[in-house]
Design a protein around this motif. Structure first.
Motif, mmCIF file in Angstrom:
data_model
loop_
_atom_site.group_PDB
_atom_site.id
_atom_site.type_symbol
_atom_site.label_atom_id
_atom_site.label_comp_id
_atom_site.label_asym_id
_atom_site.label_seq_id
_atom_site.Cartn_x
_atom_site.Cartn_y
_atom_site.Cartn_z
ATOM 1 N N ARG A 295 -24.346 -2.564 7.135
ATOM 2 C CA ARG A 295 -25.045 -1.982 8.267
ATOM 3 C C ARG A 295 -24.292 -2.320 9.530
ATOM 4 O O ARG A 295 -24.158 -3.473 9.908
ATOM 5 C CB ARG A 295 -26.457 -2.549 8.321
ATOM 6 C CG ARG A 295 -27.284 -2.123 7.148
ATOM 7 C CD ARG A 295 -28.582 -2.858 7.121
ATOM 8 N NE ARG A 295 -28.349 -4.280 7.029
ATOM 9 C CZ ARG A 295 -29.323 -5.160 6.980
ATOM 10 N NH1 ARG A 295 -30.561 -4.785 7.049
ATOM 11 N NH2 ARG A 295 -29.063 -6.440 6.872
ATOM 12 N N ASN A 296 -23.794 -1.317 10.203
ATOM 13 C CA ASN A 296 -23.018 -1.524 11.406
ATOM 14 C C ASN A 296 -23.551 -0.650 12.521
ATOM 15 O O ASN A 296 -24.189 0.364 12.305
ATOM 16 C CB ASN A 296 -21.536 -1.188 11.186
ATOM 17 C CG ASN A 296 -20.907 -2.166 10.216
ATOM 18 O OD1 ASN A 296 -20.684 -3.319 10.559
ATOM 19 N ND2 ASN A 296 -20.644 -1.719 9.004
ATOM 20 N N GLY A 297 -23.157 -1.050 13.772
ATOM 21 C CA GLY A 297 -23.580 -0.277 14.920
ATOM 22 C C GLY A 297 -22.677 0.903 15.143
ATOM 23 O O GLY A 297 -21.832 1.248 14.364
ATOM 24 N N SER A 298 -22.850 1.551 16.283
ATOM 25 C CA SER A 298 -22.032 2.699 16.640
ATOM 26 C C SER A 298 -20.661 2.237 17.050
ATOM 27 O O SER A 298 -20.390 1.069 17.231
ATOM 28 C CB SER A 298 -22.696 3.458 17.787
ATOM 29 O OG SER A 298 -22.710 2.644 18.937
ATOM 30 N N HIS A 299 -19.765 3.195 17.251
ATOM 31 C CA HIS A 299 -18.388 2.887 17.630
ATOM 32 C C HIS A 299 -18.329 2.036 18.882
ATOM 33 O O HIS A 299 -17.467 1.170 19.008
ATOM 34 C CB HIS A 299 -17.626 4.201 17.850
ATOM 35 C CG HIS A 299 -16.273 4.007 18.457
ATOM 36 N ND1 HIS A 299 -15.190 3.590 17.718
ATOM 37 C CD2 HIS A 299 -15.825 4.145 19.731
ATOM 38 C CE1 HIS A 299 -14.125 3.513 18.504
ATOM 39 N NE2 HIS A 299 -14.495 3.841 19.732
ATOM 40 N N GLY A 300 -19.241 2.215 19.801
ATOM 41 C CA GLY A 300 -19.140 1.511 21.075
ATOM 42 C C GLY A 300 -19.985 0.278 21.172
ATOM 43 O O GLY A 300 -20.083 -0.293 22.235
ATOM 44 N N GLU B 169 -16.537 -1.081 14.014
ATOM 45 C CA GLU B 169 -17.119 -2.306 13.493
ATOM 46 C C GLU B 169 -16.861 -2.460 11.997
ATOM 47 O O GLU B 169 -16.568 -3.551 11.503
ATOM 48 C CB GLU B 169 -18.632 -2.349 13.768
ATOM 49 C CG GLU B 169 -18.991 -2.560 15.227
ATOM 50 C CD GLU B 169 -19.023 -1.256 16.004
ATOM 51 O OE1 GLU B 169 -18.486 -0.247 15.496
ATOM 52 O OE2 GLU B 169 -19.592 -1.242 17.112
ATOM 53 N N THR B 170 -16.984 -1.360 11.256
ATOM 54 C CA THR B 170 -16.742 -1.400 9.816
ATOM 55 C C THR B 170 -15.303 -1.813 9.530
ATOM 56 O O THR B 170 -15.045 -2.680 8.687
ATOM 57 C CB THR B 170 -17.010 -0.014 9.195
ATOM 58 O OG1 THR B 170 -18.342 0.388 9.515
ATOM 59 C CG2 THR B 170 -16.840 -0.047 7.689
ATOM 60 N N TYR B 171 -14.369 -1.192 10.228
ATOM 61 C CA TYR B 171 -12.955 -1.491 10.045
ATOM 62 C C TYR B 171 -12.644 -2.923 10.475
ATOM 63 O O TYR B 171 -11.961 -3.677 9.762
ATOM 64 C CB TYR B 171 -12.130 -0.496 10.854
ATOM 65 C CG TYR B 171 -10.640 -0.740 10.842
ATOM 66 C CD1 TYR B 171 -9.881 -0.460 9.714
ATOM 67 C CD2 TYR B 171 -10.000 -1.239 11.970
ATOM 68 C CE1 TYR B 171 -8.512 -0.673 9.710
ATOM 69 C CE2 TYR B 171 -8.629 -1.452 11.973
ATOM 70 C CZ TYR B 171 -7.893 -1.169 10.841
ATOM 71 O OH TYR B 171 -6.539 -1.393 10.837
ATOM 72 N N ALA B 172 -13.149 -3.317 11.642
ATOM 73 C CA ALA B 172 -12.826 -4.635 12.190
ATOM 74 C C ALA B 172 -13.357 -5.761 11.318
ATOM 75 O O ALA B 172 -12.676 -6.778 11.124
ATOM 76 C CB ALA B 172 -13.393 -4.757 13.606
#
Length: 287
Positions: free
Chosen positions: A2-7, A111-114
């Protein structure tokens, strides 16, 4: 995950990753979540155009809570001499690498990538320190071989009692062994998926959306199917632990409250599940 939006570094349904406020708004900040969102999108655009170090450092500061969150999860169950501060330092290098290599046009949330890059940097640093004693690694191999032998004979996942008998130890000794082996089970689920395909994680081998490789897609789908099959064969509690930890982002303490057991017992269940997944995936790759 579960991740937030790009920003939003602190997005997600469970609030921020350690910052204490939702949507990336820090304590005392008078801006709204929409202001923060607009600001970070503009910052990404400026950084993409100039690649200026000052802008990169501002992105690092914004997404720093991700590092604390990932380091806290990886650090759960590690021996006391492993300093979470050291994990965070390693994770910062992963975050910087993620910012420098991120390609928004691929359509993946940052966030997913990082989080994958941060986790990878932390795990790489831990492995380089060789912080697991050789005797523990040897015992881990003994358990995996015993699981493979029993699985072949029984044609199902062996119970703890059967595994203890195979290893000529008691149930109590087996659980103590799980506690020791949790040092070797710090592994991301994507690394289990990648078993037999080299050391790169899925996040490091994402295909370009504009140059789709059908063969790579088939391999990835088959790997995920194998992992799903392996998880389905786990004992019920092991399946719950894997699902809650890797897919629902619960901590080991939170899983303990769900199952009504101690955090140390969840650590044992997690270790057992990872060992069994490794064994099953190895069997599938050989068949």
């Amino acid at each position: 995950m579960r991740n937030g939006s790009h920003g939003s570094a602190a997005g997600g349904s469970r609030g921020s990753y350690g910052a204490g406020q939702p949507d990336g708004v820090l304590p005392g900040d008078q801006r709204t979540a929409d202001d923060v969102e607009a600001g970070i999108v503009a910052l990404w655009r400026s950084y993409g155009a100039s690649r200026a170090q000052e802008l990169r450092d501002r992105l690092v500061l914004h997404y720093a809570p991700l590092v604390k969150y990932v380091a806290g999860r990886v650090g759960t169950g590690l021996p006391a001499h492993v300093d979470v501060g050291d994990l965070i330092q390693s994770g910062i290098f992963g975050l910087v690498d993620a910012i420098e290599k991120f390609e928004p046009e691929r359509g993946l949330k940052f966030e997913t990538y990082a989080m994958q890059r941060i986790r990878g940097a932390i795990l790489d640093d831990l492995r380089s320190q060789d912080w697991v004693p050789r005797s523990v690694r040897s015992r881990a191999r003994d358990v995996e071989r015993a699981l493979e032998r029993l699985g072949g004979r029984l044609q199902r996942t062996p119970t703890d009692s059967e595994l203890a008998t195979e290893l000529s130890i008691t149930i109590s000794e087996l659980r103590e062994l799980y506690a020791q082996l949790q040092l070797t089970s710090v592994v991301a689920l994507d690394e289990l998926i990648a078993a037999g395909r080299g050391t790169a994680s899925l996040a490091e081998t994402l295909p370009d959306d504009y140059a789709e490789d059908p063969v790579a897609n088939l391999v990835d789908q088959d790997s995920r199917r194998q992992l799903a099959d392996a998880i389905a064969q786990l004992a019920e509690r092991d399946r719950i632990v894997v699902t809650l930890y890797y897919f629902e982002n619960l901590t080991l303490a939170e899983i303990g409250r769900v199952l009504g057991v101690t955090e140390s017992r969840v650590c044992q269940l997690h270790t057992r599940a990872v060992l069994r997944l490794r064994t099953k995936l190895a069997e599938q790759s050989e068949s």
